[in-house]
Design a protein around this motif. Structure first.
Motif, short mmCIF file in Angstrom:
data_model
loop_
_atom_site.label_atom_id
_atom_site.label_comp_id
_atom_site.label_asym_id
_atom_site.label_seq_id
_atom_site.Cartn_x
_atom_site.Cartn_y
_atom_site.Cartn_z
N GLY A 309 -3.33 -12.60 13.36
CA GLY A 309 -4.74 -12.29 13.56
C GLY A 309 -5.35 -11.40 12.49
O GLY A 309 -4.71 -11.01 11.50
N ALA A 310 -6.62 -11.05 12.72
CA ALA A 310 -7.41 -10.35 11.70
C ALA A 310 -6.93 -8.92 11.46
O ALA A 310 -7.26 -8.33 10.42
N ASN A 311 -6.16 -8.34 12.37
CA ASN A 311 -5.65 -6.98 12.16
C ASN A 311 -4.23 -6.98 11.57
O ASN A 311 -3.65 -5.91 11.38
N SER A 312 -3.69 -8.14 11.30
CA SER A 312 -2.34 -8.19 10.77
C SER A 312 -2.30 -7.73 9.31
O SER A 312 -3.30 -7.75 8.60
N TYR A 313 -1.09 -7.35 8.89
CA TYR A 313 -0.95 -6.75 7.56
C TYR A 313 -1.27 -7.73 6.43
O TYR A 313 -1.91 -7.37 5.44
N LEU A 314 -0.82 -8.96 6.56
CA LEU A 314 -1.12 -9.94 5.51
C LEU A 314 -2.60 -10.26 5.46
O LEU A 314 -3.18 -10.37 4.37
N ASP A 362 4.54 -9.79 -1.39
CA ASP A 362 5.75 -9.02 -1.67
C ASP A 362 5.55 -7.54 -1.38
O ASP A 362 6.47 -6.85 -0.90
N LYS A 363 4.35 -7.05 -1.63
CA LYS A 363 4.07 -5.63 -1.37
C LYS A 363 4.06 -5.35 0.14
O LYS A 363 4.60 -4.33 0.59
N VAL A 364 3.45 -6.24 0.91
CA VAL A 364 3.44 -6.06 2.37
C VAL A 364 4.87 -6.03 2.90
O VAL A 364 5.24 -5.18 3.71
N ALA A 366 7.66 -5.34 1.21
CA ALA A 366 8.36 -4.15 0.73
C ALA A 366 7.98 -2.92 1.54
O ALA A 366 8.83 -2.09 1.88
N ASP A 367 6.69 -2.81 1.87
CA ASP A 367 6.25 -1.67 2.67
C ASP A 367 6.90 -1.69 4.06
O ASP A 367 7.35 -0.65 4.58
N LEU A 368 6.96 -2.87 4.66
CA LEU A 368 7.57 -3.00 5.99
C LEU A 368 9.06 -2.72 5.96
O LEU A 368 9.63 -2.19 6.90
N ALA A 369 9.70 -3.10 4.85
CA ALA A 369 11.15 -2.93 4.72
C ALA A 369 11.54 -1.49 4.42
O ALA A 369 12.70 -1.11 4.63
N GLN A 370 10.58 -0.69 3.93
CA GLN A 370 10.90 0.69 3.54
C GLN A 370 10.35 1.73 4.51
O GLN A 370 10.88 2.84 4.60
N ASN A 371 9.30 1.35 5.23
CA ASN A 371 8.64 2.31 6.10
C ASN A 371 8.48 1.74 7.51
O ASN A 371 8.27 0.53 7.67
N THR A 372 8.55 2.58 8.50
CA THR A 372 8.33 2.11 9.86
C THR A 372 6.84 1.86 10.09
O THR A 372 5.98 2.56 9.56
N ALA A 373 6.56 0.80 10.87
CA ALA A 373 5.18 0.47 11.20
C ALA A 373 4.55 1.58 12.03
O ALA A 373 5.24 2.30 12.77
N ARG A 374 3.24 1.73 11.92
CA ARG A 374 2.55 2.73 12.71
C ARG A 374 2.70 2.42 14.19
O ARG A 374 2.67 1.25 14.60
N ALA A 375 2.83 3.46 15.00
CA ALA A 375 3.07 3.28 16.43
C ALA A 375 1.96 2.47 17.09
O ALA A 375 2.22 1.60 17.93
#
Length: 462
Positions: A309-314, A362-364, A366-375
């Motif tokens: 959806g529209a709020n997704s990271y991609l 790739d940046k999305v 990489a960010d997900l693989a290195q940092n935890t998603a916001r609660a």
């Protein structure tokens, strides 16, 4: 399941993607529908009864544990071809009688073939269930095939191939991506088959396949609707009970498995009919039946975070923030016996090249693989998934698909019913680790759909 996710199909697949629990403990559930009853006949036919008394209608689905991945090498499309031929009649019921009866009573019917399953569906008024069951039991073993109806049906399948694949660049790209993603596993073969192999299928091929796989111990009968199990059991025993089991069918399907992916692959399809270029990336990931505990629901959550959806990271990165794309989506298909796919689909804006889109993807990741998603993001997508699953239980046919699809690919009734709680239990750390582990480019095939603008060469006339 197509990863572009029509809502009903997407939800049905989601609820079937429960990881098996190694603890053996029964999870709590937020599923609101009544628990299905299940029993197995002496000949091995498993029966699932899903009560739904809101309307005097019943859905009958019979699922056979065979699909395109079970075909003899060199005979691709055979499972789908046989699905067509199953409507050609028996000694007891000539061709057309089954379908005409369904229409006459105001019902509808359908059939489908996938990589792992073949299914037949009728939805009719409650009082018509005995007739439907008699028809379905009769054609489990009574099919009669003659060249005069087999060969014309093969032409129908070839025309279907032309319409659905050969003349659809988007589908041709998917076909090529799957062939590149699976180096060894038969999931790389298209369900409809390769054209040159469909052309050679004949009556003997279909009959041999039918006799090999169509048997009660290789099927699951799902009855959903205004019924009670106490009435269904004697009906099933009367119709299916006399059919003998086929003991040559192995209890477990063993297929060639994929080697460890070693390098990313790319596929480019150029076609003059392309109106809108597109980018697709498929990753090889575990299916629910073979994933480690918690992995499959985590991949569901990851897909919703990235492309739900529209709020997704991609979507935010590609459509809103950078204005590179018209749409961006992600999906996970966990309903399979063997390794499945996590997909990313992007439609670029006119004139936008693929390179900046891939850089943003790739940046999305990489960010997900290195940092935890916001609660708050994690809670939002989990709430969305659970709500979709619960709302979808209002559809009788969807319930039948959930249970049939899951049970034929190695899951259980408890796996399906506990799926919302497994989603709720997914943590930000699990999502991060899944992105790092499974969204590794070495596990991927990226497909590019482009318009072929090369001028056509005219033949020289002497």
């Amino acid at each position: 399941m197509p990863s572009h996710r029509a809502t009903a199909l997407f939800v049905a697949a989601l609820v079937c993607t429960t990881s098996l629990s190694s603890s053996g403990l029964r999870a709590q559930t937020t599923v609101t529908s009544e628990r299905p009853a299940s029993f197995t006949l002496d000949n091995g036919l498993q029966v699932v009864v899903i009560p739904d008394h809101r309307t005097p209608v019943v859905t009958q689905m019979i699922w056979y544990k065979l699909g395109s991945a079970d075909e003899t090498p060199g005979k691709s499309g055979l499972a789908h071809f046989l699905e067509h031929l199953m409507f050609k009649g028996t000694a007891k019921h000539p061709a057309g009688e089954f379908s005409q009866t369904v229409r006459r009573v105001g019902g509808n019917q359908n059939a489908f073939t996938s990589v792992d399953t073949t299914g037949y569906i009728q939805r009719v008024p409650r009082e018509q269930l005995p007739a439907m069951m008699e028809f379905e039991a009769d054609r489990m073993t009574g099919l009669i095939l003659k060249d005069e109806n087999v060969l014309p049906e093969r032409d129908v399948v070839l025309e279907e191939y032309n319409m659905r694949v050969a003349n659809e660049p988007d589908e041709r790209l998917t076909e090529q991506i799957m062939a590149a993603l699976y180096l060894n596993h038969p999931y790389g073969r298209p369900v409809i088959g390769w054209h040159q192999e469909i052309e050679k299928l004949d009556r003997e091929d279909a009959l041999a396949f039918y006799k090999r796989f169509y048997a009660p111990n290789n099927a699951i009968l799902v009855i959903a609707g205004d019924v009670d199990v106490k009435d269904i059991r004697p009906l099933v025993e009367k119709n299916f009970g006399p059919i003998p089991a086929q003991h040559a069918i192995p209890e477990k399907r063993i297929r060639p498995q994929e080697p460890m992916p070693a390098a990313p692959r790319t596929v480019t399809l150029s076609d003059p009919r392309v109106e809108q270029p597109g980018l697709r990336r498929y990753y090889l990931v575990p299916a629910a039946a073979t994933a480690a505990t918690g992995e499959s629901p985590t991949l569901d959550v990851l897909a919703q975070l990235m492309g739900g959806g529209a709020n997704s990271y991609l979507y935010r990165a590609l459509v809103i923030d950078r204005g590179l794309a018209i749409s961006a989506d992600a999906g996970y298909d966990g309903t399979a016996l063997d390794p499945s796919q996590f997909s990313i689909l992007v439609t670029p804006k006119p004139g936008v090249e693929f390179a900046p889109i891939e850089e943003a993807i790739d940046k999305v990741i990489a960010d997900l693989a290195q940092n935890t998603a916001r609660a708050e993001d994690l809670e939002r997508v989990k709430t969305q998934l659970i709500a979709e699953a619960i709302y979808a239980q209002d559809n009788q046919a969807t319930l039948a698909r959930w249970y049939g699809g899951a049970l034929t690919t190695g899951l259980s009734i408890d796996d399906i019913r506990s799926w919302p709680d497994r989603i709720r239990a997914v943590t930000a750390e699990q999502v991060r680790d899944a992105a790092a582990k499974w969204l590794d480019k070495k596990r991927s095939v990226t497909g590019y759909l482009i318009k072929d603008t090369a001028p056509k060469h005219k033949e020289k006339r002497s």
